[in-house]
Design an enzyme around this catalytic site. Structure first.
Site, PDB file in Angstrom:
ATOM      1  CG  PHE A 157     111.246  52.483  54.053  1.00  0.00           C
ATOM      2  CD1 PHE A 157     110.761  52.566  55.356  1.00  0.00           C
ATOM      3  CD2 PHE A 157     112.439  53.144  53.754  1.00  0.00           C
ATOM      4  CE1 PHE A 157     111.450  53.269  56.329  1.00  0.00           C
ATOM      5  CE2 PHE A 157     113.124  53.857  54.718  1.00  0.00           C
ATOM      6  CZ  PHE A 157     112.638  53.915  56.019  1.00  0.00           C
ATOM      7  CB  CYS A 187     104.874  46.029  54.331  1.00  0.00           C
ATOM      8  SG  CYS A 187     104.106  44.458  54.573  1.00  0.00           S
ATOM      9  CG  ASN A 223     108.124  44.664  50.623  1.00  0.00           C
ATOM     10  OD1 ASN A 223     107.254  43.807  50.578  1.00  0.00           O
ATOM     11  ND2 ASN A 223     108.630  45.131  51.757  1.00  0.00           N
ATOM     12  CB  THR A 224     104.761  41.995  48.215  1.00  0.00           C
ATOM     13  OG1 THR A 224     104.339  42.874  49.253  1.00  0.00           O
ATOM     14  CG2 THR A 224     105.433  40.784  48.811  1.00  0.00           C
ATOM     15  CB  CYS A 246     102.567  22.000  17.307  1.00  0.00           C
ATOM     16  SG  CYS A 246     103.632  23.434  17.612  1.00  0.00           S
ATOM     17  CB  CYS A 270     104.006  34.257  12.488  1.00  0.00           C
ATOM     18  SG  CYS A 270     104.963  35.488  11.570  1.00  0.00           S
ATOM     19  CB  CYS A 305     111.398  36.802   9.231  1.00  0.00           C
ATOM     20  SG  CYS A 305     111.961  36.534  10.928  1.00  0.00           S
ATOM     21  CB  CYS A 360     109.221  39.823  16.384  1.00  0.00           C
ATOM     22  SG  CYS A 360     108.102  38.411  16.209  1.00  0.00           S
ATOM     23  CB  CYS A 366     108.112  31.894  15.706  1.00  0.00           C
ATOM     24  SG  CYS A 366     109.710  32.562  15.221  1.00  0.00           S
TER      25      CYS A 366
END
Lengths: 431, 449
Positions: free
Chosen positions: A137, A139, A204-205, A350, A357, A382, A385, A388
């Site tokens: 049911f 597809c 299903n897909t 980096c 943030c 902070c 959340c 980061c």
């Protein structure tokens, strides 16, 4: 080594790893290879009613979303149900079941939404000695335009009706395969329960268009000059599948119905997650279409070692173990407070946490430590959340620290440790 | 530049043609393996797109490295090349010749994380190779200003300055003593770093902007006086490089077989037949910089049996990076540290050996290395210029300039290896030229107001 034997609605298999109803299970040749590789069971590629064979496109049936190194993140397809003769399929199913008595063979079905059509096909399937049926049911392409597949799955009344027919006219265990292309997956799962279904399988897909070819300015892939939407699957859909699985697993009205989990299962960890969220077994397709059947070896090995490490003696103990932890937002503890913390030893500087943030969140990370390039959390800003943590390229470099018995520098209030959700919160006018 | 690197090429010990034509070709072919499209996209995906990226800070020309790498990932090679060339018009040469292991790739956060930086040099080469630089038309010239600027030297500094001035609408006239433009890109870098005539292809691309007139084979001070340039042009930029190789200052230095490495490489780069070059059997290279490494490897690749680099201090003190040293060792070059040349041994006017003293054990006896060929690679100095009566303030034996690359003399700018404070790299010269052009532009246009 832990025995991974699995019992899914009475179907005994040596492990909980099944192949989903799809191209890999379209013929005896493939299924033999799958069982030789060690797969526990197969959902045979969907059979339709007797008559002229299904016609597939002769252009591309699949489209993919790739990572930069061509890792296959998502796959979409516009293939229809089996385009082989019904009689050949039934003969092969019977032979396979004789040759592999310890494996599961379930036949996926999709015939028009008419009682007689279902009655006819059910008899034929019973004759093969197959272990059960799975009602397709879900597809979402092609067949749905003809009133089958997802067109049925999107109408709970039809789901219930057809499920009931199958239970009325066949002794075979009935698995109802659900489409995710619906507002609330629980409505179709409940319909399957009302119809007497023995289990549900999902997802299903998902309706999808893979992309647009920017040179030709047409959808891609295309069958000649045009393309149509297809069904999306593979690693990219796993979070969507887990959500829908979890919704059914914790739904009162679906209580106790076994679930076969589908959607991006690629390795043993995925499988274990699906099982922990309520799946009795899992079905795999995209992963074998990417790597071949051999991957079941590492799934078996990995899951076995994991269960041993968790001191579990069978897969049963894993099933649903994490379901109680899935809840609604309004049940979340609003007094739970965390702060990000950056491990300076593993930080590679980096600055991704900083810019994420700074630009898009709470300006809670500084880019200098004592005048040098370096990144540090400002606890007074902070909100915990997790952004980061997610953008940091170094695993476990940024972690969330739970606050206990201390003042949250952002709110100036002491963390009480007392559970309080939104329904109990003073700011909630409805509380 | 000496006219001949070897006064008596008939000498048997120096016979060329040691190798087959195929060997010469292989030994001097492109040393890099360029990335293909797939590997470039995959490598680009390794870039974390750092905030305030350390690689960009490390680049003397401040190329937006994460920016161009991200464009490669999106298959926007034109955009990537444009980003590179906007900051560094010789981005192609720098991708081949920059010591990235001490600059951008050294700064890459992945270097610290896993010892394997993003291959910025190869990505930069990919981006600049993907496009036909002469046809890409990344730059358009501003409205003509009517100003005319003279540049001495068509090396990286001069061409960079010229290009930026041309973009800004000025008319540029370059006076170049050599027959070809490109400076050390054409005459100095190791041949395998600049394969396939890259220096000339790049020069051609730079000149495609228009408004740059080069007079090759014209020596300022001989063919035209510095004073004439001052009179005829609104500004002068000097990118004259370092013309003189430093001497060992040892007796016998004039002996046959003692050669300036820079001179030899100059000939090597222009040789039509590498087999014609004189090659010794026992070669000693004195020095510890990039030139020393380059000559050692190239003479080895020309067929020298034994090549030894001798440097007066330790491995860490060498100005050639550890990677370059490693490269030389892999090529079969022997590197001897703490070796100070104290004497030259000659026989009938030919070099036969070099006497060394160990600098780390001062009381030890000297020792001798047999040599039929000795390269001097201990640095270069400013050639007494060409500037007539004008005296420039100097620093460390080079022309002193300010942050805008202005010399002590009004209206005269300078950049590249001839100025103090640089590191004798093409990338630094390009930056000098770029900064000087902006300063010249500002000076000229503000005068107008």
């Amino acid at each position: 080594m832990i025995d991974l034997k699995s019992n899914f609605i009475g179907i005994q298999t040596p492990n909980p790893f099944w192949l989903a109803s799809a191209p890999p299970t379209d013929k005896a040749y493939n299924v033999n290879r799958a069982f030789e590789a060690g797969w526990g069971g197969v959902m045979w590629k969907t059979l339709g009613q007797a008559g002229p064979p299904i016609v597939n496109v002769s252009g591309p049936r699949y489209g993919a979303w790739h990572g930069k190194d061509r890792s296959l993140m998502g796959l979409n397809n516009i293939e229809l149900i089996t385009d082989r003769d019904l009689e050949i399929n039934l003969t092969e199913i019977a032979q396979i079941k004789r040759d592999w008595p310890d494996r599961g063979v379930v036949v996926s079905l999709m015939v028009p939404c008419e009682e007689q059509a279902w009655k006819d096909i059910l008899v034929r399937v019973e004759d093969t000695g197959a272990d059960g049926i799975e009602l397709n049911f879900g597809c979402p392409h092609g067949m749905s335009e003809r009133g089958m597949g997802a067109a049925v799955g999107q109408v709970p009344e039809y789901v219930e009706m057809v499920t009931a027919w199958c239970k009325q006219y066949s002794y075979l265990p009935t698995i109802v395969k659900l489409t995710p292309n619906i507002t609330d997956i629980r409505s179709s799962a409940r319909a399957a329960v009302r119809g007497g279904g023995d289990a549900v399988s999902l997802i299903n897909t998902i309706n999808s268009v893979m992309g647009v070819n920017l040179q030709q300015l047409r959808v891609s892939p295309a069958t000649g000059q045009q393309g149509a939407h297809g069904g999306y699957c593979g690693p990219a859909v796993k979070p969507i599948a887990l959500h829908m699985l979890g919704e059914i697993a914790r739904d009162d009205q679906c209580e106790g119905i076994p679930i076969s989990g589908i959607g991006g299962v690629t390795d043993w960890q995925d499988a274990a997650e699906f099982m922990a969220l309520g799946a009795t077994n899992v079905q795999v397709c995209t992963a074998v279409m990417t790597y071949g059947f051999r991957i079941v070896e590492d799934m078996i090995d990995g899951l076995g070692r994991y269960l041993a490490e968790q001191r579990m003696s069978s897969v049963e103990q894993l099933i649903g173990a994490a379901v109680p932890t899935l809840t609604d937002w309004n049940q979340l503890d609003l007094n739970y407070v965390v702060k990000a913390q950056i491990d300076q030893n593993s930080c590679i500087k980096c600055g991704r946490c900083y810019i994420a943030c700074e630009d898009t969140s709470h300006q809670a990370i500084s880019s200098e430590i004592n005048g040098e390039r370096g990144f540090e959390v400002k606890e007074e800003e902070c909100v915990g959340c997790n952004l980061c943590v997610n953008v940091c390229p170094v695993e476990d470099c940024i972690t969330l620290r739970e606050l206990h018995d201390e003042v949250d520098l952002r709110t100036g209030e002491k963390v009480s440790g007392e559970y309080r959700n939104w329904t109990q919160h003073p700011n909630n006018p409805m509380a | 530049m000496t006219d001949s690197i070897f006064k008596n090429p008939g000498q048997t010990a120096f016979a060329g043609h040691r190798l087959s034509a195929v060997d010469y070709q292989q030994n001097f072919a492109d040393i890099q393996t360029p990335l293909d499209i797939h590997s470039a996209v995959v490598e680009a995906d390794r870039c974390y797109y750092c905030y305030d990226a350390p690689c960009q800070t490390a680049c003397p020309t401040s190329i937006d490295v994460p920016g161009f790498i991200r464009m490669i990932g999106q298959k926007n090679d034109l955009g990537a090349a444009s980003k590179i060339l906007t900051e560094n018009i010789m981005g192609g040469t720098c991708a081949r010749a920059c010591p990235v292991e001490t600059l951008c790739e050294h700064a890459c956060v992945r270097q610290g994380e896993e010892g394997g930086p993003v291959q910025i040099g190869l990505l930069q080469r990919f981006a600049t190779d993907q496009v036909n630089l002469s046809e890409a038309k990344f730059f358009t010239r501003d409205t003509p200003t009517g100003y005319r600027v003279a540049i001495i030297g068509a090396g990286p500094a001069g061409l960079s300055c010229a290009h930026r001035l041309a973009v800004l609408g000025h008319e540029v006239f370059i006076y170049e003593a050599q027959q070809k433009s490109g400076g050390l890109n054409e005459y100095g870098l190791a041949a395998y770093k600049m394969a396939d005539d890259y220096a000339q292809r790049e020069v051609e691309a730079i000149l495609s902007i228009g408004g740059i007139n080069i007079k090759n084979g014209v020596k300022v001070g001989e063919d035209i006086s510095f004073a004439e340039l001052q009179t005829n042009y609104d500004a002068v930029f000097m990118g004259v490089g370092l013309g003189s190789s430093n001497a060992l200052r040892l007796d016998g230095e004039q002996a046959e077989g003692i050669i300036s490495a820079v001179d030899y490489i100059h000939h090597l780069r222009q040789a039509e037949d590498l087999g014609e070059l004189p090659v010794g059997q026992d070669v000693v290279v004195i020095g510890g910089g990039m030139t020393a490494i380059d000559i050692a490897i190239q003479i080895k690749r020309l067929g020298a049996a034994n090549v030894t680099m001798a440097y007066r201090r330790g491995k860490e003190n060498m100005s050639a990076s550890l990677e370059e040293q490693e490269f030389a060792l892999n090529e079969g070059v022997r590197i001897v540290h703490w070796a100070q040349p104290v004497g030259l041994q000659t026989n009938k006017g030919f070099i036969t050996g070099v006497e060394f003293k160990a600098t780390n054990t001062p009381d030890s006896d000297s020792y001798t290395m047999a040599a039929d060929m000795v390269f001097k690679a201990i640095g270069q100095s400013l050639t007494p210029i060409v500037t007539g009566d004008i005296e420039f303030a100097q620093s460390h034996g080079k022309i002193a300039v300010d942050a805008e690359r202005r010399t002590s003399h009004m209206g005269i700018w300078a950049g590249g290896d001839c100025v103090a404070g640089g590191d004798d790299l093409a990338v630094t010269a390009v930056q000098d030229g770029k900064l000087a052009a902006l300063s010249i532009h500002n000076t000229l246009t503000q005068q107008q107001i």
